[in-house]
Design a protein around this motif. Sequence first.
Motif, PDB file in Angstrom:
ATOM      1  N   ASP A 264      28.335  70.452  21.121  1.00 35.94           N
ATOM      2  CA  ASP A 264      29.410  69.714  21.763  1.00 35.94           C
ATOM      3  C   ASP A 264      30.597  69.658  20.819  1.00 35.94           C
ATOM      4  O   ASP A 264      30.433  69.563  19.597  1.00 35.94           O
ATOM      5  CB  ASP A 264      28.977  68.289  22.116  1.00 35.94           C
ATOM      6  CG  ASP A 264      27.998  68.246  23.275  1.00 35.94           C
ATOM      7  OD1 ASP A 264      28.178  69.045  24.216  1.00 35.94           O
ATOM      8  OD2 ASP A 264      27.069  67.436  23.233  1.00 35.94           O
ATOM      9  N   ALA A 265      31.800  69.707  21.380  1.00 39.46           N
ATOM     10  CA  ALA A 265      33.023  69.648  20.577  1.00 39.46           C
ATOM     11  C   ALA A 265      33.825  68.413  20.961  1.00 39.46           C
ATOM     12  O   ALA A 265      33.919  68.063  22.143  1.00 39.46           O
ATOM     13  CB  ALA A 265      33.862  70.909  20.777  1.00 39.46           C
ATOM     14  N   TYR A 266      34.386  67.765  19.967  1.00 41.63           N
ATOM     15  CA  TYR A 266      35.185  66.561  20.167  1.00 41.63           C
ATOM     16  C   TYR A 266      36.449  66.656  19.314  1.00 41.63           C
ATOM     17  O   TYR A 266      36.487  67.388  18.324  1.00 41.63           O
ATOM     18  CB  TYR A 266      34.397  65.307  19.748  1.00 41.63           C
ATOM     19  CG  TYR A 266      33.100  65.111  20.480  1.00 41.63           C
ATOM     20  CD1 TYR A 266      33.041  64.344  21.640  1.00 41.63           C
ATOM     21  CD2 TYR A 266      31.922  65.687  20.007  1.00 41.63           C
ATOM     22  CE1 TYR A 266      31.843  64.151  22.319  1.00 41.63           C
ATOM     23  CE2 TYR A 266      30.717  65.506  20.675  1.00 41.63           C
ATOM     24  CZ  TYR A 266      30.687  64.739  21.827  1.00 41.63           C
ATOM     25  OH  TYR A 266      29.506  64.560  22.483  1.00 41.63           O
ATOM     26  N   ARG A 267      37.455  65.856  19.685  1.00 42.63           N
ATOM     27  CA  ARG A 267      38.686  65.812  18.898  1.00 42.63           C
ATOM     28  C   ARG A 267      39.231  64.390  18.897  1.00 42.63           C
ATOM     29  O   ARG A 267      39.177  63.701  19.909  1.00 42.63           O
ATOM     30  CB  ARG A 267      39.739  66.766  19.452  1.00 42.63           C
ATOM     31  CG  ARG A 267      41.036  66.764  18.632  1.00 42.63           C
ATOM     32  CD  ARG A 267      42.020  67.808  19.132  1.00 42.63           C
ATOM     33  NE  ARG A 267      41.513  69.150  18.888  1.00 42.63           N
ATOM     34  CZ  ARG A 267      42.229  70.256  19.082  1.00 42.63           C
ATOM     35  NH1 ARG A 267      43.472  70.167  19.540  1.00 42.63           N
ATOM     36  NH2 ARG A 267      41.716  71.439  18.840  1.00 42.63           N
ATOM     37  N   LYS A 268      39.744  63.980  17.745  1.00 39.28           N
ATOM     38  CA  LYS A 268      40.344  62.657  17.650  1.00 39.28           C
ATOM     39  C   LYS A 268      41.573  62.724  16.764  1.00 39.28           C
ATOM     40  O   LYS A 268      41.570  63.363  15.707  1.00 39.28           O
ATOM     41  CB  LYS A 268      39.348  61.637  17.086  1.00 39.28           C
ATOM     42  CG  LYS A 268      39.922  60.215  17.010  1.00 39.28           C
ATOM     43  CD  LYS A 268      38.858  59.185  16.750  1.00 39.28           C
ATOM     44  CE  LYS A 268      39.442  57.780  16.711  1.00 39.28           C
ATOM     45  NZ  LYS A 268      38.433  56.728  16.650  1.00 39.28           N
ATOM     46  N   LYS A 269      42.630  62.020  17.208  1.00 39.15           N
ATOM     47  CA  LYS A 269      43.860  61.911  16.431  1.00 39.15           C
ATOM     48  C   LYS A 269      43.747  60.708  15.510  1.00 39.15           C
ATOM     49  O   LYS A 269      43.359  59.618  15.933  1.00 39.15           O
ATOM     50  CB  LYS A 269      45.061  61.747  17.362  1.00 39.15           C
ATOM     51  CG  LYS A 269      46.399  61.581  16.650  1.00 39.15           C
ATOM     52  CD  LYS A 269      47.521  61.403  17.669  1.00 39.15           C
ATOM     53  CE  LYS A 269      48.850  61.110  16.993  1.00 39.15           C
ATOM     54  NZ  LYS A 269      49.941  60.910  17.983  1.00 39.15           N
ATOM     55  N   VAL A 270      44.074  60.911  14.233  1.00 42.05           N
ATOM     56  CA  VAL A 270      44.019  59.823  13.256  1.00 42.05           C
ATOM     57  C   VAL A 270      45.243  59.913  12.351  1.00 42.05           C
ATOM     58  O   VAL A 270      45.956  60.931  12.328  1.00 42.05           O
ATOM     59  CB  VAL A 270      42.744  59.895  12.390  1.00 42.05           C
ATOM     60  CG1 VAL A 270      41.496  59.766  13.234  1.00 42.05           C
ATOM     61  CG2 VAL A 270      42.709  61.169  11.558  1.00 42.05           C
ATOM     62  N   SER A 271      45.462  58.852  11.601  1.00 41.94           N
ATOM     63  CA  SER A 271      46.481  58.855  10.551  1.00 41.94           C
ATOM     64  C   SER A 271      45.776  59.063   9.227  1.00 41.94           C
ATOM     65  O   SER A 271      44.913  58.264   8.847  1.00 41.94           O
ATOM     66  CB  SER A 271      47.252  57.538  10.552  1.00 41.94           C
ATOM     67  OG  SER A 271      48.191  57.516   9.488  1.00 41.94           O
ATOM     68  N   LEU A 272      46.108  60.149   8.556  1.00 39.77           N
ATOM     69  CA  LEU A 272      45.485  60.485   7.288  1.00 39.77           C
ATOM     70  C   LEU A 272      46.506  60.292   6.178  1.00 39.77           C
ATOM     71  O   LEU A 272      47.443  61.083   6.046  1.00 39.77           O
ATOM     72  CB  LEU A 272      44.975  61.933   7.320  1.00 39.77           C
ATOM     73  CG  LEU A 272      44.238  62.436   6.084  1.00 39.77           C
ATOM     74  CD1 LEU A 272      42.982  61.599   5.822  1.00 39.77           C
ATOM     75  CD2 LEU A 272      43.866  63.902   6.249  1.00 39.77           C
ATOM     76  N   ASP A 273      46.338  59.225   5.424  1.00 37.77           N
ATOM     77  CA  ASP A 273      47.284  58.899   4.351  1.00 37.77           C
ATOM     78  C   ASP A 273      48.720  58.843   4.872  1.00 37.77           C
ATOM     79  O   ASP A 273      49.652  59.346   4.247  1.00 37.77           O
ATOM     80  CB  ASP A 273      47.170  59.904   3.207  1.00 37.77           C
ATOM     81  CG  ASP A 273      45.781  59.909   2.583  1.00 37.77           C
ATOM     82  OD1 ASP A 273      45.143  58.837   2.566  1.00 37.77           O
ATOM     83  OD2 ASP A 273      45.329  60.981   2.138  1.00 37.77           O
ATOM     84  N   GLY A 274      48.878  58.242   6.063  1.00 44.37           N
ATOM     85  CA  GLY A 274      50.198  58.058   6.633  1.00 44.37           C
ATOM     86  C   GLY A 274      50.731  59.221   7.446  1.00 44.37           C
ATOM     87  O   GLY A 274      51.839  59.148   7.991  1.00 44.37           O
TER      88      GLY A 274
END
Length: 206
Positions: free
Chosen positions: A47-57
Amino acid sequence: MGRKSKNKPLPLHRVVMVGSGGVGKSALTLNFVCNQFFEEYDPTKVDAYRKKVSLDGVDCEIDILDTAGQEEYAPIRDNYFRCGEGFICVFDICERSTFENTKEFREQICRVLGHDNAPFILVGNKIDLEHMRKVSKSEAEARAREWNCKYIETTAKIKEDEKEEDRSVFQLYITVARMIRDYKQTHPKNDSSKSLLSCFRSCFGK
């Protein structure tokens, strides 16, 4: 007036989950992506998933390939290992055999990639079951030192009122994304914007 430039795609970091069946790879992935703990779910094939995050701003996306740990899927592991930029290798602290099996996963990843310095985290999961522990933290840390990688302990269970950024699972994925970002700065890849799923499919000529 000048033409508006198109928005550039966000940086994409590809993570492959590996480990024996039943160690909690899917529970960790779904915890991170959905902010929930699922008691029951269908056994994973891929299964493949994707998530948007803030990485060190800086905003980025984390692409996660959640793979099957069962032995019958071993013949196709080479293909999804080639797609990964970073690896989370999970074992169950209550099942010693799953800890021993991490050696095979590590060796296969190194063989497929042709080196042993890819971003890699060894993860001891299910620490909510500490009273059933069969693999000590010191033993797992010793293996991580041997492999020159990080060791992190996690649980997919969520405490009441626990903030997302405080959970061990969230910090796990942020850590591996940061490792991938830093690694790519010195080891650029031409297809680093390609999704894991499309990369995986291309391995089979689809």
